[in-house]
Design a protein around this motif. Sequence first.
Motif, PDB file in Angstrom:
ATOM      1  N   LYS A  47       0.943  -1.352  -0.013  1.00  0.00           N
ATOM      2  CA  LYS A  47       0.092  -0.098   0.076  1.00  0.00           C
ATOM      3  C   LYS A  47       0.853   1.281  -0.030  1.00  0.00           C
ATOM      4  CE  LYS A  47      -2.077  -1.087   3.835  1.00  0.00           C
ATOM      5  NZ  LYS A  47      -1.343  -2.380   4.403  1.00  0.00           N
ATOM      6  N   SER A  48       1.795   1.527   0.984  1.00  0.00           N
ATOM      7  CA  SER A  48       2.477   2.463   1.061  1.00  0.00           C
ATOM      8  C   SER A  48       3.637   2.935  -0.132  1.00  0.00           C
ATOM      9  CB  SER A  48       3.649   2.380   2.150  1.00  0.00           C
ATOM     10  OG  SER A  48       2.480   2.470   3.421  1.00  0.00           O
ATOM     11  N   THR A  49       4.134   1.605  -0.821  1.00  0.00           N
ATOM     12  CA  THR A  49       4.688   1.558  -2.038  1.00  0.00           C
ATOM     13  C   THR A  49       3.887   1.947  -3.337  1.00  0.00           C
ATOM     14  OG1 THR A  49       6.114  -0.360  -1.297  1.00  0.00           O
ATOM     15  CG2 THR A  49       6.107   0.138  -3.444  1.00  0.00           C
ATOM     16  N   LEU A  73      -2.874  10.184   1.676  1.00  0.00           N
ATOM     17  CA  LEU A  73      -3.041   9.874   3.258  1.00  0.00           C
ATOM     18  C   LEU A  73      -2.444   8.398   3.373  1.00  0.00           C
ATOM     19  CD1 LEU A  73      -6.758  11.244   4.238  1.00  0.00           C
ATOM     20  CD2 LEU A  73      -4.345  12.405   4.384  1.00  0.00           C
ATOM     21  N   ASP A  74      -1.251   8.370   4.171  1.00  0.00           N
ATOM     22  CA  ASP A  74      -0.983   6.926   4.416  1.00  0.00           C
ATOM     23  C   ASP A  74      -1.290   6.521   5.856  1.00  0.00           C
ATOM     24  OD1 ASP A  74       0.037   4.496   4.841  1.00  0.00           O
ATOM     25  OD2 ASP A  74       2.057   5.044   3.679  1.00  0.00           O
ATOM     26  N   GLU A  75      -2.343   5.904   6.050  1.00  0.00           N
ATOM     27  CA  GLU A  75      -2.757   5.469   7.399  1.00  0.00           C
ATOM     28  C   GLU A  75      -2.782   6.553   8.531  1.00  0.00           C
ATOM     29  OE1 GLU A  75      -2.588   1.505   8.501  1.00  0.00           O
ATOM     30  OE2 GLU A  75      -1.586   0.876   6.793  1.00  0.00           O
ATOM     31  N   PRO A  76      -3.060   7.946   8.380  1.00  0.00           N
ATOM     32  CA  PRO A  76      -2.946   9.101   9.174  1.00  0.00           C
ATOM     33  C   PRO A  76      -3.651   8.759  10.503  1.00  0.00           C
ATOM     34  CG  PRO A  76      -4.373   9.716   7.259  1.00  0.00           C
ATOM     35  CD  PRO A  76      -3.814   8.306   7.263  1.00  0.00           C
TER      36      PRO A  76
HETATM   37 MG    MG Z   1       2.344   1.058   4.780  1.00  0.00          MG
END
Ligand code: MG
Length: 333
Positions: free
Chosen positions: A47-49, A165-168
């Motif tokens: 996901k983050s990638t 937004l990355d799991e903010p």
């Molecule tokens: Mg991640």
Amino acid sequence: MADTTFLRAEAVSRSYGGTELSGVRNITLDITPGKITAIIGESGSGKSTLLRLLYGLLSPDAGRVSFMGERIWGPEEKLIPGHDDMKMVTQHTDDLNLFARVWDNVAAMLPSTDIKAKEEKTEQVLRQLNMMHLSLKRVADLSGGEKQRVAIARAIITRPKVLLLDEPFNQVDTSFREGLQHDIRQIVKETGLTVVMVSHDPAEVLSMADELIVIKQGEIVETGHPKELYNHPQNLYTAELLTNCNVLNTDEAKACGIKTDKQAIVVYPEWIRLSNVLKTSEWLVKEILFKGPYEDLILENKGVILRAVNNEPDTYKEGDVVGVKVKRWLSPL
Ligand code: MG
Ligand code: ADP
């Protein structure tokens, strides 16, 4: 002809070397402008990638990421990585000035050429995010969740076209989380901002997202509207991400009165009807998990365990025997 695509990935792959399953592979997607798209997947699924590739913090090994038809530049090609029309907020809000006030942290994102406009915009954003009451506090004195709000305010005050937004919301208390989610939805509605968010919280993506992208081991497994994916997941993986469902093999299904030759079927806890009239199979109430407005019952019959929702708490107690009827079941891949 003008290219009308917005944020797009075409056959994008990125591996970190080492293990074969790192990074993402062959990702093709189109982000719809003015909507909230959520990328969901288990931890390590990429996901983050993917988010970093969309923003230009990472360059793809293969494929192409583009925004409004133009290829996104990677960190090797750009002095300040990240696309100018996008902003990204992660769990790490390191760029906040802890010793300055909230107001100054947010205002600092705007140029000082027009002081009046700067003040107006700062106030507007602080209001949109319900944080005017925090404006004179030092960031160092805020809770984790409040700091996240400041980070989001800083991201949106410059009016980016896309907010990533990355799991903010991870550090935000559950009670405040809903408020923040609501505020972001409201901003999307009012301003046409496009949001791409990464999450592994089913409640969050189901209530916030207009579109869902499910990724597993670096690849997209399915996409769709949250309600559609919840009710008709094509993959067991998707069902398990979105709900705490019962996964039953052929024999276990039989214990629930379901005749099937499928290897695995899925029964959501709310698809189980409980009754005191034991015409159907008999199940022992092993455990009751009180959830406020409802409770989860853990039921057992000949070694098969079933989780069921009971919307009328206190009807049953542990040790009771109840009848179970499965109203609906699925057989995703
Ligand atoms: Mg991640
Ligand atoms: P997620 O955000 O879904 O948890 P990530 O995109 O962070 O997943 O990671 C996907 C996969 O790539 C994981 O297997 C992870 O270990 C690997 N990975 C991520 N970043 C790096 C890195 N900088 N170096 C090596 N492997 C990495």
